[in-house]
Design an enzyme around this catalytic site. Structure first.
Site, PDB file in Angstrom:
ATOM      1  N   LYS A 101      12.460   2.372   5.608  1.00  0.00           N
ATOM      2  CA  LYS A 101      13.508   2.540   6.726  1.00  0.00           C
ATOM      3  C   LYS A 101      13.174   1.538   7.788  1.00  0.00           C
ATOM      4  O   LYS A 101      14.401   0.549   8.213  1.00  0.00           O
ATOM      5  CB  LYS A 101      13.363   4.059   7.500  1.00  0.00           C
ATOM      6  N   GLU A 108       1.720  -0.435   4.302  1.00  0.00           N
ATOM      7  CA  GLU A 108       1.516  -0.157   2.700  1.00  0.00           C
ATOM      8  C   GLU A 108       2.640  -0.907   1.805  1.00  0.00           C
ATOM      9  O   GLU A 108       2.324  -1.347   0.756  1.00  0.00           O
ATOM     10  CB  GLU A 108       1.354   1.301   2.646  1.00  0.00           C
ATOM     11  N   GLY A 156      12.703   9.983   8.369  1.00  0.00           N
ATOM     12  CA  GLY A 156      12.043   9.261   7.050  1.00  0.00           C
ATOM     13  C   GLY A 156      12.103  10.790   6.068  1.00  0.00           C
ATOM     14  O   GLY A 156      12.520  10.792   5.032  1.00  0.00           O
ATOM     15  N   ARG A 157      11.352  11.522   6.809  1.00  0.00           N
ATOM     16  CA  ARG A 157      11.057  12.777   5.907  1.00  0.00           C
ATOM     17  C   ARG A 157      12.299  13.845   5.728  1.00  0.00           C
ATOM     18  O   ARG A 157      12.024  14.658   4.844  1.00  0.00           O
ATOM     19  CB  ARG A 157      10.063  13.705   6.733  1.00  0.00           C
ATOM     20  N   GLU A 191       4.576  16.763   9.802  1.00  0.00           N
ATOM     21  CA  GLU A 191       5.030  15.453  10.624  1.00  0.00           C
ATOM     22  C   GLU A 191       6.099  15.908  11.534  1.00  0.00           C
ATOM     23  O   GLU A 191       5.894  15.037  12.757  1.00  0.00           O
ATOM     24  CB  GLU A 191       5.251  14.313   9.505  1.00  0.00           C
ATOM     25  N   HIS A 227      -6.471  30.136 -10.650  1.00  0.00           N
ATOM     26  CA  HIS A 227      -7.776  29.600 -11.215  1.00  0.00           C
ATOM     27  C   HIS A 227      -8.296  28.567 -10.119  1.00  0.00           C
ATOM     28  O   HIS A 227      -9.290  27.661 -10.831  1.00  0.00           O
ATOM     29  CB  HIS A 227      -7.506  29.139 -12.780  1.00  0.00           C
ATOM     30  N   LYS A 257      -2.192   3.330  12.501  1.00  0.00           N
ATOM     31  CA  LYS A 257      -1.628   2.109  12.067  1.00  0.00           C
ATOM     32  C   LYS A 257      -2.258   0.915  13.004  1.00  0.00           C
ATOM     33  O   LYS A 257      -2.585  -0.308  12.363  1.00  0.00           O
ATOM     34  CB  LYS A 257      -0.385   1.926  12.201  1.00  0.00           C
TER      35      LYS A 257
HETATM   36  O1  F6P Z   1       4.332   8.636   8.429  1.00  0.00           O
HETATM   37  C1  F6P Z   1       4.990   7.702   9.275  1.00  0.00           C
HETATM   38  C2  F6P Z   1       6.372   7.298   8.860  1.00  0.00           C
HETATM   39  O2  F6P Z   1       7.145   6.674   9.631  1.00  0.00           O
HETATM   40  C3  F6P Z   1       7.194   8.495   7.985  1.00  0.00           C
HETATM   41  O3  F6P Z   1       7.887   9.090   8.998  1.00  0.00           O
HETATM   42  C4  F6P Z   1       8.047   7.671   7.138  1.00  0.00           C
HETATM   43  O4  F6P Z   1       8.531   8.327   6.124  1.00  0.00           O
HETATM   44  C5  F6P Z   1       6.879   6.768   6.549  1.00  0.00           C
HETATM   45  O5  F6P Z   1       6.172   6.461   7.673  1.00  0.00           O
HETATM   46  C6  F6P Z   1       7.631   5.499   5.681  1.00  0.00           C
HETATM   47  O6  F6P Z   1       8.201   4.757   6.902  1.00  0.00           O
HETATM   48  P1  F6P Z   1       9.238   3.437   6.414  1.00  0.00           P
HETATM   49  O7  F6P Z   1      10.499   4.261   5.501  1.00  0.00           O
HETATM   50  O8  F6P Z   1       9.860   2.958   7.556  1.00  0.00           O
HETATM   51  O9  F6P Z   1       8.376   2.560   5.623  1.00  0.00           O
END
Ligand code: F6P
Length: 521
Positions: A209, A215, A269-270, A355, A386, A513
């Site tokens: 987003k 990452e 995002g979630r 979150e 189990h 971060k």
């Molecule tokens: O975990 C933090 C966060 O901002 C989430 O809310 C989001 O889904 C994820 O990192 C990835 O963010 P992006 O889609 O901006 O890479």
């Protein structure tokens, strides 16, 4: 207008619930069933092919009435209306929260900053449909003209967990495309995914987003460099697409604007798998199934918006969760899908719920003095039997359970499915009924174990009276999965409304971060 700020513990309903809790905390569910022969019928909600049996909960009719009173006093209805209308209820980020618009197939007008957003949503869905059909049919090819065989989603958090979970959940409906997910910055993980891929026939979907997530940018760059070991910069347009709000960063990464699927800052995002974040879903199961998935969620949206609270599935589930979290002191709830297809549902729900509601400051900016977001965890049945069910059955903690089951197997193996579902029902029964000392005594005597009764009986007693909800669908299909996920989205929202917190920001992820970046310098 902003959401009202109502401290739930200051409401009359909360006071009544505190008194009521003292009265009912030791009441057994067995006694509640004995006193009401219609309990199971009355505490079962139906929606399309879903039956939600919430009769195995530590609630009486009075409890439910008081919980509904709490929802009224916290003006949940007003919050729901603002949620759907696009008011800026994500006040700390000054944004609307409109993941519901993503699956709204009507010609409603839903305005953000005075502009109806539905036409753009529908245009993006059309672009997803067109692109999916071209990739699946082989019309869209990689840089050497070969049809795509593999899709790699590169994203993390909401840009991974949702699509990853749905692709696996609906694998029965998938086509020939093989779908892979790169999320962690762990280079070994990246290598394991790409080592056997063919650059020529792999489509990389970079989902971010913000397009600033460390990452995802690191992984996308590593994958691009791997791709360029054999291909040219000009070939990127044939094997890379992006999903983002940040056009500038996408362009600087080298992805052509035609290959970018937009998303919007009024989708968290979630909550974003219904948008182009779900592109890998549409590629995997085809747009027709993706549309059915959206339609299921849209149907649940209408149920949530229109149904009176005592019959409103997300509202009832949210109130039950608050009853255990804030009055019984349960700090977690466990989700147990009785299908291996939903193995990734608990991790998805962890981000969705934790979150959203892992907050300790109320909507006035003051520290809360009551519990808010609880811990969500789980795994699939029967495997959990189990693994951790020993603690849930005989441990010292009260952990409410959501059991999720499907009446029909997808591949037709009835013998296995009957055993799977026998366990689904048995686990809820065992948690509810337990096993008394007398029952253990008789059982051991019947088995000729009299000599051990005195010594072992205490260890074999099950307290029971442990609550659970049972979601029973006819089968796992796109529409029902859309319904299920929307239920949990709306449950999460109602919990946050009542806890008087903001559920749609996530400042708590920023510090880590920042510190990680400082350590890299
Ligand atoms: O975990 C933090 C966060 O901002 C989430 O809310 C989001 O889904 C994820 O990192 C990835 O963010 P992006 O889609 O901006 O890479």
């Amino acid at each position: 207008m902003p959401l009202k700020s109502i401290n739930p513990t200051q409401t009359a309903a909360w006071e009544k619930l505190k008194e009521h809790f003292i009265e009912i905390q030791d009441t057994t569910m067995k006694s509640l069933f004995l006193s009401d022969s219609n309990r199971k019928r009355d505490l079962t909600l139906e929606f399309e092919a879903l039956r939600l049996d919430y009769s195995k909960n530590r609630v009486s009719g009075e409890t439910l009435d008081l919980l509904l009173e709490l929802a009224e006093e916290c003006d949940v209805k007003d919050g729901i209306e603002q949620y759907f209308k696009g008011d800026k209820i994500n006040a700390t980020e000054n944004r609307a929260v409109l993941h519901t618009a993503l699956r709204n197939s009507s010609d409603d007008a839903i305005e953000v900053e005075g502009e109806n957003v539905l036409p753009e949503v529908h245009d993006t869905l059309q672009k997803i449909e067109n692109f999916s059909e071209k990739v699946i049919s082989g019309e869209f090819t990689g840089y050497t003209g070969k049809a795509i065989t593999d899709v790699v989603n590169i994203g993390i958090g909401g840009s991974d967990l949702g699509p990853n979970m749905v692709v696996e959940a609906l694998h029965y409906y998938s086509n020939h495309l093989k779908t892979h997910f790169i999320s962690n910055i762990d280079g070994d993980h990246v290598y394991e995914v790409i080592q056997n891929l063919n650059r020529e026939t792999t489509l990389f979907v970079i989902v971010s987003k913000t397009f600033t997530t460390q990452e995802t940018l690191t992984n996308a760059t590593t994958v691009k460099n791997w791709f360029l070991e054999d291909a040219q910069e000009s070939d990127i347009q044939h094997n890379f697409v992006a999903v983002s709000t940040n056009m500038e960063m996408v362009s600087s990464f080298g992805i052509a604007s035609d290959n970018v699927f937009t998303m919007w800052d009024w989708v968290g995002g979630r909550y974003s798998l219904w948008s182009a974040v779900g592109l890998s879903i549409s590629l995997s199961i085809g747009f027709k199934n993706f549309r059915q998935f959206l339609d299921g969620a849209y149907a649940m949206d209408q149920h949530f918006r229109e149904t009176s609270f005592e019959k409103n599935i997300p509202v009832v589930l949210a109130l039950l969760s608050i009853w255990y979290n804030n009055f019984f002191g349960s700090e977690s709830e466990v989700v147990i899908p009785y299908t291996q297809y939903l193995e990734k549902l608990p991790p998805f729900l962890q981000q969705l719920s934790m979150e959203s509601n892992g907050k300790s400051v109320d909507r006035d900016g003051n520290p809360v003095d009551y519990q808010t977001g609880n811990i969500i965890w789980g795994n699939t049945g029967t495997n959990v039997q189990h693994a951790f069910m020993q603690l849930v059955h005989q441990g010292t903690k009260l952990i409410p359970v959501d059991f999720i089951g499907f009446e029909e197997p997808l591949h037709g193996n009835v013998m296995h499915h009957e055993k799977l579902m026998a366990n689904f029902f048995a686990q809820a029964e065992a948690l509810y009924a337990g096993k008394t000392a007398d029952e253990v005594h008789l059982d051991m005597k019947t088995k000729g174990q009299e000599a051990d009764i005195a010594r072992l009986l205490p260890f074999k007693v099950f307290a029971g009276n442990k609550p659970s909800n049972a979601f029973l669908f006819n089968k796992l299909d796109p529409r029902n999965l859309g319904i299920l996920i929307a239920i949990y989205e709306h449950k999460t929202f109602v919990q946050g409304l009542i806890w008087n917190i903001y559920s749609f920001d996530q400042f708590g992820v920023e510090l880590g971060k920042e510190l990680a970046n400082k350590m890299l310098i």
